[in-house]
Motif scaffolding. Structure first.
Motif, PDB file in Angstrom:
ATOM      1  N   GLY A   1      11.827  -6.535   5.729  1.00  0.00           N
ATOM      2  CA  GLY A   1      11.461  -6.309   7.118  1.00  0.00           C
ATOM      3  C   GLY A   1      11.942  -5.021   7.734  1.00  0.00           C
ATOM      4  O   GLY A   1      11.750  -4.805   8.940  1.00  0.00           O
ATOM      5  N   VAL A   2      12.549  -4.138   6.973  1.00  0.00           N
ATOM      6  CA  VAL A   2      13.013  -2.858   7.516  1.00  0.00           C
ATOM      7  C   VAL A   2      11.808  -2.008   7.929  1.00  0.00           C
ATOM      8  O   VAL A   2      10.787  -1.975   7.244  1.00  0.00           O
ATOM      9  N   LYS A   3      11.939  -1.300   9.048  1.00  0.00           N
ATOM     10  CA  LYS A   3      10.872  -0.421   9.538  1.00  0.00           C
ATOM     11  C   LYS A   3      11.446   0.979   9.751  1.00  0.00           C
ATOM     12  O   LYS A   3      12.414   1.160  10.509  1.00  0.00           O
ATOM     13  N   LEU A   4      10.837   1.961   9.091  1.00  0.00           N
ATOM     14  CA  LEU A   4      11.258   3.349   9.226  1.00  0.00           C
ATOM     15  C   LEU A   4      10.121   4.173   9.802  1.00  0.00           C
ATOM     16  O   LEU A   4       8.979   4.075   9.351  1.00  0.00           O
ATOM     17  N   ASP A   5      10.444   5.011  10.758  1.00  0.00           N
ATOM     18  CA  ASP A   5       9.496   5.966  11.334  1.00  0.00           C
ATOM     19  C   ASP A   5       9.340   7.150  10.379  1.00  0.00           C
ATOM     20  O   ASP A   5       9.843   7.144   9.251  1.00  0.00           O
ATOM     21  N   ASN A   6       8.679   8.210  10.837  1.00  0.00           N
ATOM     22  CA  ASN A   6       8.463   9.398  10.017  1.00  0.00           C
ATOM     23  C   ASN A   6       9.732  10.243   9.894  1.00  0.00           C
ATOM     24  O   ASN A   6      10.627  10.184  10.737  1.00  0.00           O
ATOM     25  N   LEU A   7       9.778  11.042   8.814  1.00  0.00           N
ATOM     26  CA  LEU A   7      10.793  12.089   8.649  1.00  0.00           C
ATOM     27  C   LEU A   7      12.213  11.542   8.698  1.00  0.00           C
ATOM     28  O   LEU A   7      13.099  12.094   9.359  1.00  0.00           O
ATOM     29  N   ILE A   8      12.451  10.480   7.962  1.00  0.00           N
ATOM     30  CA  ILE A   8      13.783   9.861   7.907  1.00  0.00           C
ATOM     31  C   ILE A   8      14.394  10.117   6.532  1.00  0.00           C
ATOM     32  O   ILE A   8      13.717  10.037   5.511  1.00  0.00           O
TER      33      ILE A   8
ATOM     34  N   GLY B   1       7.498   5.311   7.160  1.00  0.00           N
ATOM     35  CA  GLY B   1       6.620   6.312   7.739  1.00  0.00           C
ATOM     36  C   GLY B   1       6.346   7.476   6.805  1.00  0.00           C
ATOM     37  O   GLY B   1       6.762   7.504   5.644  1.00  0.00           O
ATOM     38  N   ALA B   2       5.643   8.476   7.335  1.00  0.00           N
ATOM     39  CA  ALA B   2       5.242   9.634   6.547  1.00  0.00           C
ATOM     40  C   ALA B   2       6.423  10.571   6.304  1.00  0.00           C
ATOM     41  O   ALA B   2       7.303  10.735   7.155  1.00  0.00           O
ATOM     42  N   ASN B   3       6.431  11.170   5.114  1.00  0.00           N
ATOM     43  CA  ASN B   3       7.380  12.224   4.765  1.00  0.00           C
ATOM     44  C   ASN B   3       8.835  11.798   4.918  1.00  0.00           C
ATOM     45  O   ASN B   3       9.678  12.576   5.370  1.00  0.00           O
TER      46      ASN B   3
ATOM     47  N   ARG C   1       0.836  -1.194   0.000  1.00  0.00           N
ATOM     48  CA  ARG C   1       0.000   0.000   0.000  1.00  0.00           C
ATOM     49  C   ARG C   1       0.876   1.251   0.000  1.00  0.00           C
ATOM     50  O   ARG C   1       1.738   1.407   0.867  1.00  0.00           O
ATOM     51  N   LEU C   2       0.640   2.121  -0.965  1.00  0.00           N
ATOM     52  CA  LEU C   2       1.287   3.425  -1.009  1.00  0.00           C
ATOM     53  C   LEU C   2       0.253   4.457  -0.602  1.00  0.00           C
ATOM     54  O   LEU C   2      -0.806   4.567  -1.229  1.00  0.00           O
ATOM     55  N   GLY C   3       0.544   5.236   0.439  1.00  0.00           N
ATOM     56  CA  GLY C   3      -0.408   6.214   0.931  1.00  0.00           C
ATOM     57  C   GLY C   3      -0.540   7.418   0.012  1.00  0.00           C
ATOM     58  O   GLY C   3       0.091   7.504  -1.057  1.00  0.00           O
ATOM     59  N   ALA C   4      -1.357   8.360   0.426  1.00  0.00           N
ATOM     60  CA  ALA C   4      -1.610   9.557  -0.373  1.00  0.00           C
ATOM     61  C   ALA C   4      -0.318  10.335  -0.617  1.00  0.00           C
ATOM     62  O   ALA C   4       0.509  10.487   0.281  1.00  0.00           O
ATOM     63  N   HIS C   5      -0.149  10.783  -1.854  1.00  0.00           N
ATOM     64  CA  HIS C   5       0.973  11.635  -2.259  1.00  0.00           C
ATOM     65  C   HIS C   5       2.324  10.935  -2.167  1.00  0.00           C
ATOM     66  O   HIS C   5       3.365  11.613  -2.194  1.00  0.00           O
ATOM     67  N   VAL C   6       2.360   9.622  -2.098  1.00  0.00           N
ATOM     68  CA  VAL C   6       3.634   8.905  -2.155  1.00  0.00           C
ATOM     69  C   VAL C   6       4.126   8.899  -3.601  1.00  0.00           C
ATOM     70  O   VAL C   6       3.341   8.754  -4.541  1.00  0.00           O
ATOM     71  N   VAL C   7       5.440   9.047  -3.771  1.00  0.00           N
ATOM     72  CA  VAL C   7       6.059   8.958  -5.092  1.00  0.00           C
ATOM     73  C   VAL C   7       7.047   7.797  -5.085  1.00  0.00           C
ATOM     74  O   VAL C   7       7.960   7.763  -4.248  1.00  0.00           O
ATOM     75  N   LEU C   8       6.854   6.860  -6.009  1.00  0.00           N
ATOM     76  CA  LEU C   8       7.817   5.787  -6.247  1.00  0.00           C
ATOM     77  C   LEU C   8       8.501   6.107  -7.570  1.00  0.00           C
ATOM     78  O   LEU C   8       7.882   6.041  -8.637  1.00  0.00           O
ATOM     79  N   GLY C   9       9.763   6.489  -7.493  1.00  0.00           N
ATOM     80  CA  GLY C   9      10.472   7.011  -8.662  1.00  0.00           C
ATOM     81  C   GLY C   9      10.705   5.972  -9.744  1.00  0.00           C
ATOM     82  O   GLY C   9      10.572   4.759  -9.545  1.00  0.00           O
ATOM     83  N   TYR C  10      11.087   6.476 -10.908  1.00  0.00           N
ATOM     84  CA  TYR C  10      11.295   5.596 -12.065  1.00  0.00           C
ATOM     85  C   TYR C  10      12.367   4.543 -11.759  1.00  0.00           C
ATOM     86  O   TYR C  10      13.360   4.795 -11.086  1.00  0.00           O
TER      87      TYR C  10
ATOM     88  N   GLY D   1       3.116  11.083   1.764  1.00  0.00           N
ATOM     89  CA  GLY D   1       4.124  12.112   1.582  1.00  0.00           C
ATOM     90  C   GLY D   1       5.540  11.629   1.369  1.00  0.00           C
ATOM     91  O   GLY D   1       6.436  12.441   1.118  1.00  0.00           O
ATOM     92  N   THR D   2       5.775  10.341   1.440  1.00  0.00           N
ATOM     93  CA  THR D   2       7.134   9.819   1.277  1.00  0.00           C
ATOM     94  C   THR D   2       7.530   9.816  -0.198  1.00  0.00           C
ATOM     95  O   THR D   2       6.714   9.529  -1.076  1.00  0.00           O
ATOM     96  N   VAL D   3       8.803  10.117  -0.447  1.00  0.00           N
ATOM     97  CA  VAL D   3       9.347  10.095  -1.808  1.00  0.00           C
ATOM     98  C   VAL D   3      10.466   9.065  -1.865  1.00  0.00           C
ATOM     99  O   VAL D   3      11.452   9.163  -1.127  1.00  0.00           O
ATOM    100  N   ILE D   4      10.293   8.085  -2.722  1.00  0.00           N
ATOM    101  CA  ILE D   4      11.284   7.027  -2.916  1.00  0.00           C
ATOM    102  C   ILE D   4      11.876   7.203  -4.311  1.00  0.00           C
ATOM    103  O   ILE D   4      11.156   7.147  -5.318  1.00  0.00           O
ATOM    104  N   GLY D   5      13.178   7.478  -4.365  1.00  0.00           N
ATOM    105  CA  GLY D   5      13.827   7.602  -5.668  1.00  0.00           C
ATOM    106  C   GLY D   5      14.062   9.018  -6.126  1.00  0.00           C
ATOM    107  O   GLY D   5      14.258   9.260  -7.320  1.00  0.00           O
ATOM    108  N   ALA D   6      14.058   9.988  -5.194  1.00  0.00           N
ATOM    109  CA  ALA D   6      14.525  11.332  -5.552  1.00  0.00           C
ATOM    110  C   ALA D   6      16.035  11.286  -5.788  1.00  0.00           C
ATOM    111  O   ALA D   6      16.718  10.340  -5.391  1.00  0.00           O
ATOM    112  N   ASP D   7      16.559  12.305  -6.431  1.00  0.00           N
ATOM    113  CA  ASP D   7      18.006  12.343  -6.662  1.00  0.00           C
ATOM    114  C   ASP D   7      18.761  12.426  -5.353  1.00  0.00           C
ATOM    115  O   ASP D   7      18.371  13.158  -4.431  1.00  0.00           O
TER     116      ASP D   7
END
Length: 356
Positions: A245-252, A227-229, A164-173, A186-192
């Protein structure tokens, strides 16, 4: 929401002491639970809190079963104890069961009318795409996956089954996340990644920054929660990797080419600089920082707000910023530091007495 204790027990296992007919309407902390609630206790040091608790059902280890059932003034039907060798784990699975029933996923399948799917994308018929979600050309969204409102899956990216990808999540190319993942809004995966080469300016007055294009991607394993953002940068040449199994909190912040081993967990506001390698089964407390190109061995635990300035190759608990050290040695040094002013005054007084 309500559930019969016997149904909860049947779904999650363990040994039930007392009546299974009790109806549970909420999960609550031990101190706040009433006769209609289920709570948990995991350690004998909480015996006093348990004795005063009014929780109708308590998840407890075998050595606390008698304490659960011996509390005074039981409600009608008596106290119930849900015995488990791992009460905290049973509590976690109970919260999952409860949320599935309290907040069920939408029954409707398919693509919201406002979502956009490129002709060359592949979206499984059982996937859910929320309002204004975007799936670009060559991307794949597997079975039972879900994209929240305004989520974007860029070209050639891959969302695994049940993720599940939440609202405004970006999974990069070209990025990929495995099965049963959860990425909060709000999380961005794959920014420069942060890559710039200093180039001298004409006249020698200084240097400007020339962008180094980030040509890698991000590879995320199965059962990962983010997590978020959060920001997870793509690799400069190779890939940034988060294992299963990695778990990340918010704002990481995870920098480019970082490698995080399986079942490692990080609390909020952790920052991992580029090309660091974090082992498996590690934990990093809130606000901890790991500098670039360092390595943490498996089973390393970093205390909150610590700054890791050298590689740590032995398992253990580490704390501090002056500099990081084995936790026991750091605590001794910190205790000495608190006495530094008094020692300074004693030294000055001694010098006054001995100076002619």
């Amino acid at each position: 929401m309500s559930a019969r204790l016997s149904d909860l027990h049947a779904a999650l296992g363990g040994v039930l002491h007392g009546t299974g007919d009790r109806v549970v309407v909420r999960i609550a902390p031990l101190a706040e639970a009433g006769a209609d609630a289920v709570a948990f206790v995991a350690h004998p040091r909480y015996r006093a809190a348990l004795a005063g608790s009014r929780a109708g059902v308590v998840i407890a280890p075998p050595d606390l079963v008698a304490d659960v059932l011996a509390r005074s003034e039981p409600p009608a039907g008596g106290w119930a104890c849900w015995e488990s060798p791992d009460p905290y784990g049973t509590f976690a699975r109970l919260t999952q069961w409860w949320r599935q029933h309290v907040q069920p996923r939408p029954a409707a399948l398919g693509v919201h009318p406002t979502a956009w799917v490129a002709p060359g994308a592949r979206v499984h018929p059982t996937a859910r795409l929320g309002p204004f979600a975007v799936v670009e050309d060559g991307a794949v969204v597997d079975e039972d996956a879900e994209l929240g409102a305004h989520a974007v899956v860029q070209a050639r990216a891959h969302v695994g089954a049940g993720t599940r990808l939440g609202a405004h999540v970006v999974l990069g190319y070209d990025c990929r996340i495995g099965a049963r993942g959860l990425v909060h809004g709000g999380t961005v995966i794959g920014a420069d990644g942060f890559g710039f080469a200093p180039v001298p300016l004409p006249g020698g007055e200084g240097k400007r920054w020339e962008k180094i294009e980030q040509l890698g991607a991000v590879r995320i394993g199965d059962d990962v929660e983010i997590g978020a953002n959060c920001c997870i940068d793509r690799g400069a040449l190779g890939d940034t990797v988060l294992e299963d199994g990695v778990k990340l909190d918010n704002l990481i912040q995870i920098g480019h080419n970082v490698h995080v081993g399986r079942h490692t967990a990080m609390a909020g506001c952790v920052g991992i600089a580029g090309s660091a390698r974090i082992g498996a089964f590690c934990t990093l407390g809130g606000g901890a920082i790991v500098l670039g190109h360092l390595e943490l061995a498996d089973h390393v635990h970093i205390s909150a707000a610590s700054v890791v300035m050298r590689s740590i190759l032995q398992p253990g608990q580490y704390s501090g910023i002056f500099p990081i050290d084995d936790n026991r040695a750091w605590e001794k040094n910190a205790a000495t530091l608190r006495q530094l002013h008094a020692l300074r005054e004693r030294l000055k007084a001694l010098e006054r007495r001995t100076t002619p």
